[in-house]
Design an enzyme around this catalytic site. Structure first.
Site, mmCIF file in Angstrom:
data_model
loop_
_atom_site.group_PDB
_atom_site.id
_atom_site.type_symbol
_atom_site.label_atom_id
_atom_site.label_comp_id
_atom_site.label_asym_id
_atom_site.label_seq_id
_atom_site.Cartn_x
_atom_site.Cartn_y
_atom_site.Cartn_z
ATOM 1 C CB THR A 168 -0.806 0.008 1.320
ATOM 2 O OG1 THR A 168 -1.595 -1.154 1.367
ATOM 3 C CG2 THR A 168 -1.677 1.220 1.449
ATOM 4 N N GLY A 197 -9.972 -4.499 2.000
ATOM 5 C CA GLY A 197 -8.994 -4.281 3.057
ATOM 6 C C GLY A 197 -9.325 -3.065 3.903
ATOM 7 N N GLY A 218 -0.273 -2.670 6.174
ATOM 8 C CA GLY A 218 -0.135 -3.975 6.803
ATOM 9 C C GLY A 218 -1.320 -4.846 6.465
#
Ligand code: ASP
Length: 282
Positions: A168, A197, A218
């Site tokens: 990301t 996500g 993460g």
């Protein structure tokens, strides 16, 4: 405290990738710093990272189990928030999120509706796959097929390919007392079509308000469960920022990174490798 822009290129990867990508982020940050408002600055930073094939966002986003590329992106500043979920075949998800923010009555658009909206607003069809993501996908398919008997084995074999990527991308900024954050991702590996996500969910991957801005990277599933960005944001001003971030990161075993800025401080923490850059703004 001065006006400042902080970028990250995803938690995970290696020291070598971290160093190389941090260099790229410094240049991207400088270019983005020429924009005027704090919101424009973070959006431009993310747009440039989406265009850089090294990052898992926009061009270079990871390919899902079914062969599709579905991307998430979000922007937040002051009381404004918008995101797109599982958008496909556009070059810059963050610019579609910006259009949701400025040109729609909604906060979040997903899937087919997000794509239709993007087309109406002039975002042309675009294939974000690269040679590199195709190669990783081919390898993953091979590994999956070899383990076709046992679903758990299939997924753990699949997962190791995630390490090939910086993940990301995110940017946060403080300018003249205003804060903004923007993030974008192709997601994680392995990933089923339709998986969402933390990135496009306010308070999970992204948060910004009048006390500061937060962006994280993460494992989305874990970040959502902890509402990580909002949890960090709510503690701003109560303790030193570094201490807040250190405490939150200690809850994570998988590669995780947090960047945050407040009125008087900024902080970057990761329990893995993470490319970052800090750029002064005028
Ligand atoms: N948080 C992203 C996701 O779960 C991926 C990442 O930051 O590496 O979609």
């Amino acid at each position: 405290m001065e006006n400042i822009l902080i970028l990250h290129g995803g938690a995970g990867g290696s020291l070598e990738v971290q160093n190389k990508n941090s260099e790229a982020l410094r240049k991207i940050g400088k270019d983005a710093s020429k924009m005027n408002t704090v919101e424009e600055i973070v959006i431009e930073a993310v747009r440039l990272m989406e265009n850089d094939t090294r990052f898992n966002a926009g061009t270079g986003s990871v390919i899902r189990v079914d062969g599709s590329v579905q991307m998430d992106a979000a922007v937040m500043s002051g009381n404004r928030f918008a995101s797109v979920i599982s958008i496909e075949n556009v070059k810059n998800p963050i610019l579609v999120a910006r259009d949701v923010l400025n040109k729609s009555p909604h906060s979040i658009l997903s899937g087919d509706g997000a794509i239709r909206f993007a087309r109406k607003l002039g975002h042309d069809p675009y294939d974000p796959r690269t040679e590199r993501t195709m190669e990783v996908y081919r390898k993953m398919k091979e590994a999956l097929d070899k383990n076709s008997q046992d679903e758990t084995a299939r997924y753990s074999t699949f997962r190791k390919y995630a390490d090939l990527y910086s993940d990301t991308v995110g940017a946060i900024a403080r300018k003249d007392g205003n804060f903004a954050a923007a993030i974008s991702t192709g997601g994680v590996l392995p990933m089923l079509r339709g998986r969402v996500g933390d990135c496009p969910l306010p308070g999970c991957g992204i948060y910004a308000g009048d006390k500061g801005a937060v962006a994280v990277s993460g494992n989305g599933e874990e970040i959502i469960r902890r509402m990580l960005s909002l949890s960090v944001y709510l503690e701003i001003g109560k303790k030193p920022l570094q201490e807040i971030l250190d405490t939150h990161i200690s809850n994570f075993n998988s590669p995780t990174g947090i960047i945050a800025v407040s009125e008087s401080e900024y902080s970057i923490v990761t329990n893995a490798y993470m490319a970052t850059a800090v750029v002064d703004l005028l």
